[in-house]
Enzyme design. Sequence first.
Site, short mmCIF file in Angstrom:
data_model
loop_
_atom_site.label_atom_id
_atom_site.label_comp_id
_atom_site.label_asym_id
_atom_site.label_seq_id
_atom_site.Cartn_x
_atom_site.Cartn_y
_atom_site.Cartn_z
N ARG A 1 0.83 -1.22 0.00
CA ARG A 1 0.00 0.00 0.00
C ARG A 1 0.86 1.26 0.00
O ARG A 1 0.40 2.33 -0.41
CB ARG A 1 -1.00 -0.03 1.17
CG ARG A 1 -2.13 -1.02 0.96
CD ARG A 1 -3.03 -1.10 2.16
NE ARG A 1 -2.35 -1.60 3.34
CZ ARG A 1 -2.24 -2.87 3.69
NH1 ARG A 1 -2.79 -3.80 2.93
NH2 ARG A 1 -1.58 -3.23 4.77
N GLU B 1 6.16 -9.44 14.88
CA GLU B 1 5.63 -9.94 16.15
C GLU B 1 5.84 -11.45 16.22
O GLU B 1 6.27 -12.00 17.23
CB GLU B 1 4.15 -9.61 16.22
CG GLU B 1 3.73 -9.12 17.58
CD GLU B 1 2.31 -8.61 17.56
OE1 GLU B 1 1.86 -8.14 16.50
OE2 GLU B 1 1.67 -8.70 18.62
P1 AMP Z 1 4.84 -2.51 11.18
O1 AMP Z 1 6.09 -3.06 10.61
O2 AMP Z 1 4.36 -3.25 12.40
O3 AMP Z 1 4.91 -1.00 11.45
O4 AMP Z 1 3.68 -2.76 10.13
C1 AMP Z 1 3.48 -1.87 9.15
C2 AMP Z 1 2.88 -2.51 7.91
O5 AMP Z 1 1.88 -3.48 8.20
C3 AMP Z 1 2.24 -1.41 7.12
O6 AMP Z 1 2.81 -1.44 5.83
C4 AMP Z 1 0.76 -1.72 7.11
O7 AMP Z 1 0.33 -1.77 5.79
C5 AMP Z 1 0.58 -3.06 7.77
N1 AMP Z 1 -0.28 -3.04 8.99
C6 AMP Z 1 0.11 -3.34 10.25
N2 AMP Z 1 -0.91 -3.27 11.11
C7 AMP Z 1 -1.99 -2.89 10.39
C8 AMP Z 1 -3.38 -2.61 10.72
N3 AMP Z 1 -3.85 -2.72 11.97
N4 AMP Z 1 -4.19 -2.24 9.73
C9 AMP Z 1 -3.72 -2.12 8.46
N5 AMP Z 1 -2.46 -2.37 8.09
C10 AMP Z 1 -1.59 -2.75 9.04
#
Ligand code: AMP
Length: 177
Positions: free
Chosen positions: A64, A101
């Site tokens: 995205r 995670e």
């Molecule tokens: P992170 O590495 O945990 O910051 O995850 C970020 C990526 O995961 C982003 O590119 C988001 O598209 C996706 N993502 C993580 N959590 C969500 C959520 N609750 N809703 C939508 N997309 C999420």
Amino acid sequence: MDAKSLAKLRSTIRDVPDFPSPGILFKDITPVLADPALLDLAINGMIEFLAGARVDKVVGIDARGFIFGALIAQKLGAGFIPVRKKGKLPFETRGIDYTLEYGTNSVEMHVDAILPGERVVLADDLLATGGTAAAAQHLIREARGELLGSLFFIELGFLDGRNKLGDTGPVHSLITF
Ligand code: AMP
């Protein structure tokens, strides 16, 4: 951006419980993408954080982040650089593994995507734990780009992803949940 526009954007993001796995409240941005006026508001709002800075490259994260990053790049007259999941880019790449995670993930960037000293902005749809953005920032640093800032449409503030990004430059998000 004015409060009314922000509220409209915020209320258009759709919550989908238990996707892609139980306990995750997924922030679905597709209703924003489907509305050209709202999408334009979102992109302009993200660009405002840059306060007119000159940008050479916008790096967008699979998948995205490609949408937000490419639209931002086009408005800025900058190049767009995809950071993709491992094995998807056709040319020679630099990659990094990072911890999720549960388990690990790998992202890659083409070796010639950013020239040393180029002024770079990172863009993604959502900042959650910050692991993905931190990995992309690492690739930008390896290419010796100058990271001007990291832009997110949404930030999940309770996950404190900002802290993982440390002192890598300004972190901006348009909407925080
Ligand atoms: P992170 O590495 O945990 O910051 O995850 C970020 C990526 O995961 C982003 O590119 C988001 O598209 C996706 N993502 C993580 N959590 C969500 C959520 N609750 N809703 C939508 N997309 C999420």
